[in-house]
Design an enzyme around this catalytic site. Structure first.
Site, short mmCIF file in Angstrom:
data_model
loop_
_atom_site.label_atom_id
_atom_site.label_comp_id
_atom_site.label_asym_id
_atom_site.label_seq_id
_atom_site.Cartn_x
_atom_site.Cartn_y
_atom_site.Cartn_z
N PRO A 77 35.87 27.01 13.85
CA PRO A 77 35.98 28.26 13.08
C PRO A 77 34.62 28.87 12.82
O PRO A 77 33.67 28.16 12.48
CB PRO A 77 36.66 27.81 11.79
CG PRO A 77 37.47 26.62 12.20
CD PRO A 77 36.65 25.92 13.25
N CYS A 78 34.53 30.19 12.97
CA CYS A 78 33.23 30.84 13.03
C CYS A 78 32.88 31.66 11.80
O CYS A 78 31.81 32.28 11.76
CB CYS A 78 33.17 31.75 14.27
SG CYS A 78 34.49 32.99 14.30
#
Length: 346
Positions: free
Chosen positions: A80-81
Protein backbone atom coordinates in the site's frame (compact mmCIF):
# COMPACT_ATOMS: atom_id res chain seq x y z
CA UNK A 1 8.28 -28.60 -18.12
CA UNK A 2 8.75 -26.70 -14.89
CA UNK A 3 5.58 -24.97 -13.73
CA UNK A 4 6.61 -21.58 -12.42
CA UNK A 5 4.96 -20.67 -9.15
CA UNK A 6 4.41 -17.27 -7.61
CA UNK A 7 3.20 -15.47 -4.51
CA UNK A 8 1.16 -12.26 -4.62
CA UNK A 9 1.63 -10.05 -1.56
CA UNK A 10 -0.98 -7.34 -0.87
CA UNK A 11 -3.01 -9.00 -3.60
CA UNK A 12 -6.10 -6.79 -3.53
CA UNK A 13 -8.78 -8.01 -5.91
CA UNK A 14 -6.17 -9.78 -8.05
CA UNK A 15 -4.94 -7.47 -10.82
CA UNK A 16 -1.31 -8.52 -10.37
CA UNK A 17 -2.27 -12.20 -10.12
CA UNK A 18 -4.38 -11.98 -13.27
CA UNK A 19 -1.38 -10.73 -15.24
CA UNK A 20 0.91 -13.37 -13.76
CA UNK A 21 -1.58 -16.10 -14.65
CA UNK A 22 -1.88 -14.83 -18.22
CA UNK A 23 1.93 -14.99 -18.43
CA UNK A 24 1.97 -18.61 -17.26
CA UNK A 25 2.64 -18.43 -13.53
CA UNK A 26 0.68 -20.42 -10.97
CA UNK A 27 -0.08 -18.43 -7.83
CA UNK A 28 0.44 -20.63 -4.79
CA UNK A 29 -0.44 -17.98 -2.24
CA UNK A 30 -2.07 -14.56 -2.05
CA UNK A 31 -1.98 -12.42 1.08
CA UNK A 32 -4.50 -9.63 1.62
CA UNK A 33 -5.95 -8.04 4.76
CA UNK A 34 -9.10 -6.38 3.36
CA UNK A 35 -12.11 -8.68 3.46
CA UNK A 36 -13.86 -7.26 0.36
CA UNK A 37 -10.67 -7.69 -1.66
CA UNK A 38 -10.30 -11.29 -0.52
CA UNK A 39 -13.89 -12.01 -1.57
CA UNK A 40 -13.24 -10.53 -5.01
CA UNK A 41 -9.93 -12.35 -5.37
CA UNK A 42 -11.48 -15.73 -4.62
CA UNK A 43 -14.22 -15.14 -7.21
CA UNK A 44 -11.55 -15.14 -9.93
CA UNK A 45 -8.64 -17.20 -8.60
CA UNK A 46 -10.18 -20.15 -6.83
CA UNK A 47 -7.06 -22.33 -7.06
CA UNK A 48 -4.81 -20.03 -5.06
CA UNK A 49 -4.52 -20.27 -1.29
CA UNK A 50 -5.57 -16.91 0.15
CA UNK A 51 -4.61 -15.73 3.62
CA UNK A 52 -6.69 -12.84 4.94
CA UNK A 53 -4.12 -11.63 7.37
CA UNK A 54 -1.80 -8.76 8.24
CA UNK A 55 1.43 -9.55 6.45
CA UNK A 56 3.36 -8.66 9.60
CA UNK A 57 1.76 -11.69 11.25
CA UNK A 58 2.77 -14.12 8.47
CA UNK A 59 5.57 -16.44 9.54
CA UNK A 60 8.24 -18.06 7.40
CA UNK A 61 6.92 -21.47 8.42
CA UNK A 62 3.39 -20.62 7.29
CA UNK A 63 4.52 -19.83 3.76
CA UNK A 64 6.96 -22.75 3.64
CA UNK A 65 4.12 -25.12 4.52
CA UNK A 66 2.04 -23.81 1.61
CA UNK A 67 5.00 -24.09 -0.79
CA UNK A 68 5.47 -27.69 0.42
CA UNK A 69 9.14 -27.84 -0.47
CA UNK A 70 8.78 -26.22 -3.91
CA UNK A 71 11.20 -23.48 -4.90
CA UNK A 72 9.53 -20.10 -5.32
CA UNK A 73 10.05 -18.63 -8.77
CA UNK A 74 8.47 -15.18 -8.34
CA UNK A 75 7.58 -13.16 -5.27
CA UNK A 76 5.56 -10.14 -6.35
CA UNK A 77 3.65 -7.46 -4.54
CA UNK A 78 2.40 -3.90 -4.39
CA UNK A 79 2.68 -2.60 -0.81
CA UNK A 80 0.00 0.00 0.00
CA UNK A 81 1.34 3.35 -1.11
CA UNK A 82 -0.61 5.95 0.87
CA UNK A 83 2.37 6.47 3.17
CA UNK A 84 4.47 7.67 0.24
CA UNK A 85 2.42 10.58 -1.07
CA UNK A 86 4.10 12.97 -3.49
CA UNK A 87 3.35 15.77 -1.04
CA UNK A 88 5.86 14.28 1.37
CA UNK A 89 8.48 13.15 -1.10
CA UNK A 90 10.86 16.01 -0.25
CA UNK A 91 11.37 14.34 3.10
CA UNK A 92 13.99 11.76 2.27
CA UNK A 93 14.31 10.59 5.86
CA UNK A 94 12.02 8.24 7.70
CA UNK A 95 8.33 9.06 7.63
CA UNK A 96 6.16 8.14 10.59
CA UNK A 97 3.54 6.07 8.85
CA UNK A 98 3.04 2.42 9.79
CA UNK A 99 2.27 1.56 6.16
CA UNK A 100 5.90 2.24 5.29
CA UNK A 101 6.80 -0.82 7.37
CA UNK A 102 5.07 -2.96 4.75
CA UNK A 103 7.94 -2.35 2.31
CA UNK A 104 10.26 -3.83 4.91
CA UNK A 105 7.89 -6.78 5.31
CA UNK A 106 8.27 -7.38 1.59
CA UNK A 107 12.03 -7.37 2.11
CA UNK A 108 11.70 -9.77 5.05
CA UNK A 109 9.80 -12.32 2.98
CA UNK A 110 12.31 -12.09 0.15
CA UNK A 111 15.13 -12.80 2.61
CA UNK A 112 13.27 -15.70 4.19
CA UNK A 113 12.31 -17.48 0.95
CA UNK A 114 14.93 -16.33 -1.59
CA UNK A 115 12.72 -16.57 -4.68
CA UNK A 116 14.52 -16.76 -8.00
CA UNK A 117 12.90 -13.49 -9.09
CA UNK A 118 11.04 -10.61 -7.47
CA UNK A 119 8.79 -7.79 -8.65
CA UNK A 120 7.41 -4.80 -6.80
CA UNK A 121 5.21 -1.91 -7.95
CA UNK A 122 4.45 1.34 -6.15
CA UNK A 123 3.89 5.06 -6.52
CA UNK A 124 6.73 7.04 -8.16
CA UNK A 125 7.31 9.05 -4.97
CA UNK A 126 8.64 5.95 -3.17
CA UNK A 127 11.81 6.29 -5.23
CA UNK A 128 12.63 9.50 -3.33
CA UNK A 129 12.62 7.89 0.11
CA UNK A 130 15.63 6.49 1.92
CA UNK A 131 13.48 3.45 2.68
CA UNK A 132 13.56 2.50 -0.99
CA UNK A 133 17.31 3.03 -1.09
CA UNK A 134 17.58 0.68 1.88
CA UNK A 135 15.39 -1.90 0.14
CA UNK A 136 17.48 -1.91 -3.03
CA UNK A 137 20.76 -1.94 -1.10
CA UNK A 138 19.80 -4.90 1.05
CA UNK A 139 18.43 -6.85 -1.91
CA UNK A 140 21.73 -6.39 -3.73
CA UNK A 141 23.65 -7.45 -0.64
CA UNK A 142 21.91 -10.83 -0.63
CA UNK A 143 22.65 -11.41 -4.31
CA UNK A 144 19.81 -9.92 -6.32
CA UNK A 145 20.42 -8.15 -9.61
CA UNK A 146 18.03 -5.19 -9.43
CA UNK A 147 16.51 -2.85 -11.99
CA UNK A 148 13.85 -0.20 -11.40
CA UNK A 149 12.31 2.80 -13.09
CA UNK A 150 9.22 4.98 -13.17
CA UNK A 151 7.04 4.20 -16.19
CA UNK A 152 3.57 5.03 -17.47
CA UNK A 153 1.15 2.15 -18.02
CA UNK A 154 -0.32 3.92 -21.06
CA UNK A 155 2.85 2.85 -22.90
CA UNK A 156 1.97 -0.81 -22.29
CA UNK A 157 -1.42 -0.97 -23.98
CA UNK A 158 -3.40 0.09 -20.90
CA UNK A 159 -6.01 2.75 -21.79
CA UNK A 160 -5.04 4.96 -18.88
CA UNK A 161 -2.41 7.44 -17.77
CA UNK A 162 -0.86 6.01 -14.62
CA UNK A 163 2.77 6.50 -13.58
CA UNK A 164 4.22 3.73 -11.44
CA UNK A 165 7.55 2.71 -9.98
CA UNK A 166 8.46 -0.83 -11.01
CA UNK A 167 11.31 -2.87 -9.55
CA UNK A 168 12.43 -6.33 -10.64
CA UNK A 169 15.21 -8.52 -9.38
CA UNK A 170 16.81 -11.91 -9.97
CA UNK A 171 19.26 -14.23 -8.25
CA UNK A 172 19.99 -15.91 -11.58
CA UNK A 173 21.53 -13.03 -13.47
CA UNK A 174 21.02 -9.48 -14.77
CA UNK A 175 17.40 -8.53 -15.45
CA UNK A 176 15.69 -5.39 -16.73
CA UNK A 177 12.12 -4.23 -16.37
CA UNK A 178 10.00 -4.69 -19.46
CA UNK A 179 9.69 -1.55 -21.56
CA UNK A 180 6.45 -0.52 -23.19
CA UNK A 181 5.68 -1.06 -26.84
CA UNK A 182 3.84 2.30 -27.10
CA UNK A 183 0.62 0.53 -28.11
CA UNK A 184 -2.10 3.15 -27.71
CA UNK A 185 -5.48 1.91 -26.52
CA UNK A 186 -8.20 4.54 -26.13
CA UNK A 187 -11.29 4.95 -23.99
CA UNK A 188 -13.45 4.35 -27.07
CA UNK A 189 -11.79 1.03 -27.83
CA UNK A 190 -12.53 -0.46 -24.43
CA UNK A 191 -15.90 1.01 -23.40
CA UNK A 192 -17.31 2.50 -26.61
CA UNK A 193 -19.25 -0.62 -27.61
CA UNK A 194 -20.54 -1.69 -24.21
CA UNK A 195 -24.25 -2.28 -23.87
CA UNK A 196 -26.15 0.45 -22.04
CA UNK A 197 -26.43 0.32 -18.27
CA UNK A 198 -30.19 -0.03 -18.77
CA UNK A 199 -29.97 -3.06 -21.09
CA UNK A 200 -26.96 -4.90 -19.71
CA UNK A 201 -27.14 -8.26 -17.95
CA UNK A 202 -23.80 -7.50 -16.30
CA UNK A 203 -24.91 -6.39 -12.84
CA UNK A 204 -21.61 -4.67 -12.06
CA UNK A 205 -22.24 -2.42 -15.07
CA UNK A 206 -25.56 -1.21 -13.67
CA UNK A 207 -24.07 0.42 -10.57
CA UNK A 208 -23.87 4.20 -10.87
CA UNK A 209 -24.01 7.25 -8.64
CA UNK A 210 -27.27 8.99 -7.84
CA UNK A 211 -27.08 12.79 -8.00
CA UNK A 212 -29.12 15.72 -6.78
CA UNK A 213 -30.96 17.68 -9.46
CA UNK A 214 -28.40 20.48 -9.19
CA UNK A 215 -25.43 18.16 -9.72
CA UNK A 216 -27.19 16.36 -12.57
CA UNK A 217 -27.84 19.68 -14.30
CA UNK A 218 -24.16 20.55 -13.93
CA UNK A 219 -23.23 17.22 -15.50
CA UNK A 220 -25.64 17.78 -18.40
CA UNK A 221 -24.04 21.17 -19.11
CA UNK A 222 -20.54 19.71 -19.16
CA UNK A 223 -19.49 19.49 -22.83
CA UNK A 224 -19.34 16.00 -24.29
CA UNK A 225 -16.07 14.24 -24.94
CA UNK A 226 -13.63 15.91 -22.57
CA UNK A 227 -15.48 18.85 -21.05
CA UNK A 228 -14.76 19.85 -17.47
CA UNK A 229 -15.96 22.15 -14.71
CA UNK A 230 -14.02 25.07 -16.20
CA UNK A 231 -16.35 24.93 -19.24
CA UNK A 232 -19.49 25.55 -17.19
CA UNK A 233 -21.32 28.89 -16.88
CA UNK A 234 -20.19 30.74 -13.77
CA UNK A 235 -23.53 30.17 -12.03
CA UNK A 236 -23.04 26.40 -12.24
CA UNK A 237 -19.46 26.25 -11.06
CA UNK A 238 -18.75 24.94 -7.61
CA UNK A 239 -17.89 27.72 -5.17
CA UNK A 240 -14.43 26.27 -4.60
CA UNK A 241 -13.73 26.57 -8.35
CA UNK A 242 -14.97 30.11 -8.93
CA UNK A 243 -11.66 31.75 -8.08
CA UNK A 244 -8.73 31.64 -10.49
CA UNK A 245 -6.19 28.87 -9.92
CA UNK A 246 -8.32 27.27 -7.22
CA UNK A 247 -9.65 23.72 -7.33
CA UNK A 248 -9.05 20.92 -9.81
CA UNK A 249 -10.27 21.25 -13.38
CA UNK A 250 -10.74 17.49 -13.67
CA UNK A 251 -13.46 17.41 -11.01
CA UNK A 252 -16.76 16.57 -12.75
CA UNK A 253 -14.81 16.24 -15.99
CA UNK A 254 -15.67 13.90 -18.86
CA UNK A 255 -13.36 11.30 -20.33
CA UNK A 256 -12.27 11.77 -23.96
CA UNK A 257 -13.21 9.04 -26.43
CA UNK A 258 -10.01 9.00 -28.46
CA UNK A 259 -7.51 9.50 -25.68
CA UNK A 260 -6.32 7.68 -22.60
CA UNK A 261 -8.38 7.72 -19.45
CA UNK A 262 -7.30 9.75 -16.48
CA UNK A 263 -5.80 7.63 -13.69
CA UNK A 264 -8.45 5.29 -12.31
CA UNK A 265 -8.29 5.84 -8.54
CA UNK A 266 -10.22 4.72 -5.51
CA UNK A 267 -12.60 7.60 -6.23
CA UNK A 268 -13.39 6.44 -9.76
CA UNK A 269 -17.12 6.00 -9.14
CA UNK A 270 -17.53 9.53 -7.80
CA UNK A 271 -17.35 12.43 -10.30
CA UNK A 272 -16.42 14.84 -7.52
CA UNK A 273 -13.11 12.96 -7.20
CA UNK A 274 -11.82 13.54 -10.74
CA UNK A 275 -12.44 13.16 -14.47
CA UNK A 276 -14.75 10.17 -14.20
CA UNK A 277 -17.82 11.19 -16.19
CA UNK A 278 -18.78 9.16 -19.24
CA UNK A 279 -17.70 10.88 -22.49
CA UNK A 280 -21.31 11.26 -23.68
CA UNK A 281 -23.83 9.97 -21.19
CA UNK A 282 -24.84 12.10 -18.21
CA UNK A 283 -23.41 9.81 -15.55
CA UNK A 284 -20.25 8.70 -13.88
CA UNK A 285 -18.54 5.64 -15.36
CA UNK A 286 -19.78 2.28 -14.09
CA UNK A 287 -17.59 -0.16 -12.13
CA UNK A 288 -17.34 -2.35 -15.25
CA UNK A 289 -16.13 0.60 -17.32
CA UNK A 290 -13.61 1.53 -14.63
CA UNK A 291 -12.37 -2.07 -14.52
CA UNK A 292 -11.99 -2.20 -18.31
CA UNK A 293 -10.02 1.05 -18.21
CA UNK A 294 -7.80 -0.74 -15.70
CA UNK A 295 -7.45 -3.52 -18.35
CA UNK A 296 -9.33 -6.20 -16.38
CA UNK A 297 -10.98 -8.85 -18.60
CA UNK A 298 -14.63 -8.11 -19.37
CA UNK A 299 -15.75 -11.18 -17.41
CA UNK A 300 -13.70 -10.41 -14.30
CA UNK A 301 -15.90 -10.75 -11.21
CA UNK A 302 -16.34 -8.23 -8.42
CA UNK A 303 -18.44 -8.56 -5.27
CA UNK A 304 -21.86 -6.96 -5.63
CA UNK A 305 -22.91 -6.81 -2.00
CA UNK A 306 -20.34 -4.28 -0.78
CA UNK A 307 -20.55 -0.48 -0.52
CA UNK A 308 -19.89 1.38 -3.76
CA UNK A 309 -16.89 3.17 -2.25
CA UNK A 310 -15.37 -0.18 -1.28
CA UNK A 311 -15.90 -1.43 -4.84
CA UNK A 312 -14.23 1.71 -6.23
CA UNK A 313 -11.22 1.10 -3.99
CA UNK A 314 -10.91 -2.51 -5.18
CA UNK A 315 -10.81 -1.37 -8.79
CA UNK A 316 -8.77 1.81 -8.37
CA UNK A 317 -6.11 0.29 -6.13
CA UNK A 318 -5.45 -2.66 -8.45
CA UNK A 319 -2.39 -3.08 -10.65
CA UNK A 320 -3.61 -3.09 -14.27
CA UNK A 321 -3.54 -6.76 -15.34
CA UNK A 322 -2.17 -6.01 -18.83
CA UNK A 323 0.76 -4.16 -17.31
CA UNK A 324 1.30 -7.05 -14.90
CA UNK A 325 1.16 -9.49 -17.82
CA UNK A 326 3.91 -7.69 -19.74
CA UNK A 327 6.20 -7.44 -16.71
CA UNK A 328 5.46 -11.05 -15.71
CA UNK A 329 6.08 -12.35 -19.24
CA UNK A 330 9.44 -10.60 -19.20
CA UNK A 331 10.29 -12.35 -15.94
CA UNK A 332 9.11 -15.70 -17.28
CA UNK A 333 11.36 -15.31 -20.32
CA UNK A 334 14.22 -14.52 -17.97
CA UNK A 335 13.53 -17.69 -15.97
CA UNK A 336 13.30 -19.72 -19.19
CA UNK A 337 16.70 -18.49 -20.32
CA UNK A 338 18.39 -19.62 -17.10
CA UNK A 339 16.37 -22.71 -16.20
CA UNK A 340 16.02 -24.11 -19.72
CA UNK A 341 12.25 -24.27 -19.46
CA UNK A 342 11.30 -23.95 -23.12
CA UNK A 343 7.70 -24.56 -24.19
CA UNK A 344 6.78 -26.34 -27.40
CA UNK A 345 5.82 -23.01 -28.97
CA UNK A 346 9.27 -21.52 -28.38
Amino acid sequence: MIKYNSIDLFSGVGGLTEGMHQAGFETKLAIEIVEEAVIGYKLNHANATVLQKDIRAISKEEISTILNGERLHLLAGCPPCQGFSSIRRLNRGSVEDHRNDLVLEYLRLVKEHLPYTIMMENVPALKEYTLFEQLVSELREIGYHIDFDVVNVKDYGVPQRRRRLVMVGSLLGPIKIARGNNEKVTVREVIGNLESIQDTKDLIHTITAKHTDAILERIKLTPKNGGSSKDLPASFKLKCHQKDNVGFNDVYGRLRWDDYSTTITGGCLNPSKGRFLHPEENRVISPREAALLQSFPKDYKFPLNIPKQALALLIGNALPPKFSYIQSSNIKNHLDSYLGNKSESN
